[in-house]
Structure formats: C-alpha cells, structure tokens
Scaffold this motif. Structure first.
Motif, PDB file in Angstrom:
ATOM      1  N   MET A 199      54.690  57.554  44.933  1.00 38.32           N
ATOM      2  CA  MET A 199      53.870  57.834  46.106  1.00 38.32           C
ATOM      3  C   MET A 199      54.705  57.647  47.363  1.00 38.32           C
ATOM      4  SD  MET A 199      50.282  56.112  47.376  1.00 38.32           S
ATOM      5  CE  MET A 199      49.233  57.224  46.446  1.00 38.32           C
ATOM      6  N   SER A 200      54.477  58.501  48.362  1.00 34.95           N
ATOM      7  CA  SER A 200      55.286  58.483  49.579  1.00 34.95           C
ATOM      8  C   SER A 200      54.388  58.431  50.803  1.00 34.95           C
ATOM      9  CB  SER A 200      56.180  59.724  49.644  1.00 34.95           C
ATOM     10  OG  SER A 200      57.018  59.805  48.513  1.00 34.95           O
ATOM     11  N   HIS A 201      54.910  57.801  51.851  1.00 40.80           N
ATOM     12  CA  HIS A 201      54.284  57.801  53.168  1.00 40.80           C
ATOM     13  C   HIS A 201      55.277  58.381  54.167  1.00 40.80           C
ATOM     14  CE1 HIS A 201      50.687  55.828  51.987  1.00 40.80           C
ATOM     15  NE2 HIS A 201      51.263  54.690  51.652  1.00 40.80           N
ATOM     16  N   PHE A 202      54.801  59.319  54.984  1.00 44.17           N
ATOM     17  CA  PHE A 202      55.629  59.969  55.993  1.00 44.17           C
ATOM     18  C   PHE A 202      55.162  59.496  57.366  1.00 44.17           C
ATOM     19  CE2 PHE A 202      55.283  63.508  52.679  1.00 44.17           C
ATOM     20  CZ  PHE A 202      56.302  62.957  51.918  1.00 44.17           C
ATOM     21  N   ILE A 203      56.009  58.784  58.091  1.00 41.15           N
ATOM     22  CA  ILE A 203      55.641  58.136  59.342  1.00 41.15           C
ATOM     23  C   ILE A 203      56.517  58.713  60.454  1.00 41.15           C
ATOM     24  CG2 ILE A 203      55.345  55.930  60.521  1.00 41.15           C
ATOM     25  CD1 ILE A 203      55.456  54.638  57.691  1.00 41.15           C
ATOM     26  N   SER A 204      55.898  59.288  61.463  1.00 45.25           N
ATOM     27  CA  SER A 204      56.650  59.854  62.586  1.00 45.25           C
ATOM     28  C   SER A 204      57.183  58.735  63.472  1.00 45.25           C
ATOM     29  CB  SER A 204      55.754  60.790  63.398  1.00 45.25           C
ATOM     30  OG  SER A 204      54.617  60.093  63.881  1.00 45.25           O
ATOM     31  N   CYS A 205      58.381  58.920  63.999  1.00 44.07           N
ATOM     32  CA  CYS A 205      59.023  57.915  64.849  1.00 44.07           C
ATOM     33  C   CYS A 205      60.056  58.597  65.726  1.00 44.07           C
ATOM     34  CB  CYS A 205      59.666  56.803  64.007  1.00 44.07           C
ATOM     35  SG  CYS A 205      60.960  57.383  62.893  1.00 44.07           S
ATOM     36  N   GLU A 206      60.752  57.801  66.503  1.00 38.36           N
ATOM     37  CA  GLU A 206      61.817  58.308  67.356  1.00 38.36           C
ATOM     38  C   GLU A 206      63.178  57.942  66.771  1.00 38.36           C
ATOM     39  OE1 GLU A 206      61.424  57.078  71.369  1.00 38.36           O
ATOM     40  OE2 GLU A 206      59.262  57.464  71.464  1.00 38.36           O
ATOM     41  N   ARG A 275      64.027  66.589  51.018  1.00 36.59           N
ATOM     42  CA  ARG A 275      64.144  68.048  50.877  1.00 36.59           C
ATOM     43  C   ARG A 275      62.776  68.685  50.647  1.00 36.59           C
ATOM     44  NH1 ARG A 275      69.096  66.616  48.302  1.00 36.59           N
ATOM     45  NH2 ARG A 275      68.034  66.369  46.299  1.00 36.59           N
ATOM     46  N   THR A 276      61.970  68.059  49.785  1.00 41.81           N
ATOM     47  CA  THR A 276      60.635  68.605  49.534  1.00 41.81           C
ATOM     48  C   THR A 276      59.783  68.573  50.792  1.00 41.81           C
ATOM     49  OG1 THR A 276      60.788  67.799  47.246  1.00 41.81           O
ATOM     50  CG2 THR A 276      58.614  68.419  48.054  1.00 41.81           C
ATOM     51  N   LEU A 277      59.863  67.481  51.554  1.00 38.96           N
ATOM     52  CA  LEU A 277      59.104  67.371  52.791  1.00 38.96           C
ATOM     53  C   LEU A 277      59.530  68.443  53.792  1.00 38.96           C
ATOM     54  CD1 LEU A 277      57.189  65.950  54.752  1.00 38.96           C
ATOM     55  CD2 LEU A 277      59.043  64.336  55.280  1.00 38.96           C
ATOM     56  N   GLY A 278      60.815  68.684  53.915  1.00 40.59           N
ATOM     57  CA  GLY A 278      61.286  69.730  54.824  1.00 40.59           C
ATOM     58  C   GLY A 278      60.749  71.099  54.458  1.00 40.59           C
ATOM     59  N   ASP A 294      51.626  67.136  63.836  1.00 38.61           N
ATOM     60  CA  ASP A 294      50.201  67.362  63.614  1.00 38.61           C
ATOM     61  C   ASP A 294      49.885  67.679  62.161  1.00 38.61           C
ATOM     62  OD1 ASP A 294      49.881  66.979  66.336  1.00 38.61           O
ATOM     63  OD2 ASP A 294      50.081  69.129  66.798  1.00 38.61           O
ATOM     64  N   VAL A 295      50.847  68.223  61.434  1.00 36.52           N
ATOM     65  CA  VAL A 295      50.600  68.601  60.036  1.00 36.52           C
ATOM     66  C   VAL A 295      51.275  67.643  59.068  1.00 36.52           C
ATOM     67  CG1 VAL A 295      50.379  71.022  60.685  1.00 36.52           C
ATOM     68  CG2 VAL A 295      52.599  70.145  59.973  1.00 36.52           C
ATOM     69  N   LEU A 296      51.791  66.508  59.571  1.00 40.20           N
ATOM     70  CA  LEU A 296      52.498  65.580  58.689  1.00 40.20           C
ATOM     71  C   LEU A 296      51.566  64.990  57.635  1.00 40.20           C
ATOM     72  CD1 LEU A 296      55.327  64.427  58.302  1.00 40.20           C
ATOM     73  CD2 LEU A 296      54.700  62.520  59.770  1.00 40.20           C
ATOM     74  N   SER A 297      50.341  64.649  58.027  1.00 42.08           N
ATOM     75  CA  SER A 297      49.386  64.125  57.049  1.00 42.08           C
ATOM     76  C   SER A 297      48.975  65.183  56.041  1.00 42.08           C
ATOM     77  CB  SER A 297      48.151  63.581  57.766  1.00 42.08           C
ATOM     78  OG  SER A 297      47.531  64.604  58.546  1.00 42.08           O
ATOM     79  N   ARG A 298      48.937  66.442  56.473  1.00 43.28           N
ATOM     80  CA  ARG A 298      48.638  67.530  55.537  1.00 43.28           C
ATOM     81  C   ARG A 298      49.736  67.706  54.508  1.00 43.28           C
ATOM     82  NH1 ARG A 298      47.482  72.833  58.793  1.00 43.28           N
ATOM     83  NH2 ARG A 298      47.503  73.592  56.628  1.00 43.28           N
ATOM     84  N   ALA A 299      50.952  67.330  54.868  1.00 43.37           N
ATOM     85  CA  ALA A 299      52.048  67.405  53.901  1.00 43.37           C
ATOM     86  C   ALA A 299      52.060  66.197  52.969  1.00 43.37           C
ATOM     87  CB  ALA A 299      53.385  67.513  54.639  1.00 43.37           C
ATOM     88  N   GLU A 300      51.658  65.033  53.488  1.00 39.88           N
ATOM     89  CA  GLU A 300      51.666  63.823  52.658  1.00 39.88           C
ATOM     90  C   GLU A 300      50.626  63.892  51.547  1.00 39.88           C
ATOM     91  OE1 GLU A 300      50.539  59.140  53.287  1.00 39.88           O
ATOM     92  OE2 GLU A 300      51.804  60.127  54.801  1.00 39.88           O
TER      93      GLU A 300
END
Length: 417
Positions: A199-206, A275-278, A294-300
């Motif tokens: 399981m993966s979590h994608f978290i936006s950051c700087e 790679r899959t996330l990209g 905006d679509v990061l949660s849709r990808a997770e």
C-alpha cells in the motif's frame, strides 16, 4: 576559383618564405601531412617482424610449414608472407598480441569501449588461441576504464531486502521531483510504501522542504493512520541523513536503513511505484500538468485497489481485509453478505502468513531470474578495490585496501551492485 584567388592576392605585397615546423606554432593538419605519413609508415613497418615469428611459434609453426610447402590447411592462406585464417591475421606469441588489443581498445581511433565491443573488434581482425580470454583480462585491468567509467556492472548476485512480518511495520520512502509548481506552491511528491502490503501514500510537498517539514508530513499523513514503523528504507537524500531526521526516529525506536550510493535497485520497489505514479498522473492531467496535485488522491485510490504482482492481492484487501467499493459496486451490484468474505475475515492472520510466503516466493523468482545474467564477486581480506565516491567531493574512483572489517561489507555491496 584559382583565378579569383589570384586576382585577390595580387592586391597585396608579400613574399613566400619557408618556415620550419619548430617555429610554426600555428601549424594546421595539412602542413603536417608529411610528418603524419612518416609516423604511420614507421609504426606499420613493425609488423614485418611478425613474419619471422611464425616458424618458431608454438601455435602456428606446423601450419606455417605446411603453407611453405604449398599444402594449405583448410581456411589458412599465406599472403605477402603473413599467415591468414580466412580474412583474419594470425598473430604469433609476442608483444604484438597485447599491443594490438591495446590499440583496438584505447588507441588513437578508439574510445575505451566495453568488454564485448572490444572482443568483437579484435575477433573481427585477428586470430590466435585464447584471444577472447586475453582481451577480457586486458579490459578488466584497464586503469582508465576503472577511473573514469561508471560502476554499473553485472557482478554480484541479486540481494533482495528482508521480507517484513506484518503490515505497516517496514516502510520505504522516496521523492518524485521536477513536477510543475501548483497553486499551493508544491512541486514534489513524497511516496511512502508499505513493504508488506505494498500500500502506498502519495503526499504533495515542496522540493525545498527540510527534514522538519517532511517529519511533520509523515506524522500527519502516515503515523496517524498506521502508527509508528519499525524500519524506514530510503536513499541518502539530504533530508533523510540530516541530524534532525536521525534523532527523531532514534528517540522513537525506528531503525533507518539507507540504500547504497549509485545503486537504486536497493529500493527498487519505491522506484517502480514512482514510475507507475508518473504514468497515472500523466493520464489524469493530460493537457493540464499543473493540476497534478488535485488528482493525486485519484491516483492513490486505484493504485491501492489494483492487484499487486508480488502479493497477488490488492493492498486494500491485505490491510482492510476487503477490497474497497467502487461506483460499480454501489450502483449496480446488490448488497449481500458473502460466507466466503466472513470466513476470510476470521482467517486474517493466516492470510498474512500466506502473503508473507508469497513475498518470499516472489523474491526467489526475481533473484533466480536476475542471477542468470549476473556473476558472483567475493573479496578477501587485503584485496584492493575501487570504491565509487560522490563526484562533487572526490572525482573519479579511489583505491582502497579491504580490511578485516570491510571485507564482508564490500562483498555485499558489490553483490548489490
């Protein structure tokens, strides 16, 4: 053309005078043509001595005598005193064998190509016994190649990371950089992967976030959902090797594991997730790349809902004992209780053991497939090894002697590389 130049030069007053080459500091290639031809002729004359070596050479003496008696063996011929096998020059035992390999590999018209390319070029021009073995030894001992080439080799067997025992105890972390800056000022994604359930979590950051900001994001988005991990595997990013990051996890009892430098395969799982996330984000944003946040949660969600190749089950099913509902499940399928689902919930612990065994079997399959193209390389105490260091600190390679404490670690490092 000549007439035009003649008319142009007549406008000037000049005299033609010879200038010796020593005084001519700006000589071009055309003015050195005679010297180049003389040098080439001098170097090629040395091959004439090869003719005198055939008669006493252990590999070609018998064939040479047969050719002298006009009894040409199959495939051999005598051309201008040189022995050929088909169109390959036979090279007798002499210093010419090493010189020709050196010229093909790193001569004036060569560029220190790899082992296979050097073997191909040598075998396309010359013939002698053990030519392939000697070429491999020369290329492997070439100092220039070891100093300036990269360290990617197929030495060392595949060494997968240890298989975890349960969910969200052993994690891996990495960053996806170089994304367009969004309205919130984020331009990177922190990827956190559970090495057991996948399981993966994608978290936006700087990209400029320091270790304190990353720690806050980790606690807010991961620890609050799954608790503290036992170990975290990551690369040697400046955020992960900082004193603050190390001290925080040391106080919490979490072990930090860092992958080897110049070896992304150590944490290949997270690299594959990146790679899959990209690919998913490119499909979701299409012509609006700045809306990736905006679509990061849709990808997770779809990533955690799809079946993983290693476990054979979706990460959602391993963590929450069931697959998540989608729009199809709610609007089309009627609500009903499945006896199989109830039994699956009761046997959750046995399912975890089954997943762990599948991970072990998957690692074994990957190792077996990878080791067919790799070779084992072991070091002994006292061996000299070339160690790759960071380019901005120490350019090139540095020679070290393996000590008793380093022998085991160097062997494992090479196996991972």
């Amino acid at each position: 053309m000549h007439a035009r130049w003649l008319v142009f030069l007549q406008r000037f007053s000049f005299t033609i005078r010879h200038k010796p080459g020593v005084e001519n500091k700006v000589a071009d290639a055309l003015s050195r043509k005679a010297a180049l031809l003389t040098q080439m002729q001098t170097e090629l004359v040395g091959l004439e001595y090869v003719k005198e070596l055939y008669e006493e050479d252990a590999d070609f003496c018998s064939i040479w005598k047969q050719c002298q008696d006009s009894q040409l063996p199959a495939g051999y011929s005598l051309i201008q005193g040189f022995l050929f096998k088909q169109n390959l020059l036979c090279v007798p035992a002499s210093s010419w064998r090493l010189h020709l390999i050196r010229e093909v590999h790193g001569g004036g018209l060569a560029a220190h190509l790899g082992r296979d390319n050097t073997i191909h070029q040598v075998q396309a021009r010359f013939f002698r016994p053990r030519i392939c073995r000697d070429t491999i030894r020369f290329v492997e001992s070439c100092t220039i190649c070891q100093t300036y080439k990269g360290g990617a080799q197929n030495t060392g067997l595949y060494m997968p990371l240890p298989v975890p025992n349960s969910i969200w105890e052993d994690l891996s972390m990495d960053f996806v950089l170089g994304l367009p800056r969004t309205r919130r000022g984020n331009d990177s994604i922190m990827v956190v992967v559970d090495r057991f359930s996948k399981m993966s979590h994608f978290i936006s950051c700087e990209k400029t976030s320091n270790a304190m900001n990353i720690a806050n994001l980790f606690f807010n988005e991961v620890v609050r959902l799954h608790g503290l991990p036992r170990s975290i595997t990551s690369d040697r990013d400046v955020k992960f090797v900082s004193h603050f990051w190390r001290e925080v996890w040391k106080r919490l009892g979490t072990e930090l594991r860092f992958s080897s430098a110049y070896h992304p395969q150590s944490d290949g799982q997270t690299e594959e997730v990146n790679r899959t996330l990209g690919n998913m984000l490119r499909c979701l944003v299409q012509e609006q790349p700045k809306q990736w946040e905006d679509v990061l949660s849709r990808a997770e969600f779809p990533y955690n809902a799809m079946t993983n190749r290693s476990t054979g089950k979706p990460p959602f099913e391993i963590v929450y004992t069931k697959t998540p509902n989608t729009a199809v499940d709610i609007s089309i399928l009627p609500k009903w209780t499945s006896p199989a689902a109830s039994k699956f919930t009761e046997d959750y612990s046995s399912m975890l053991q089954e997943i762990r065994q599948q991970l072990i079997d998957s690692n074994y399959r990957y190792k077996t497939a990878a080791d067919t193209r790799r070779r084992e390389k072991l070091f002994q105490v006292g061996d000299l090894v070339m160690v790759r260091l960071r380019r901005e600190r120490f350019p090139g390679w540095n020679l070290f002697q393996v000590s008793t404490a380093q022998a085991w670690s160097c062997s494992n490092s090479c196996q991972n590389q």
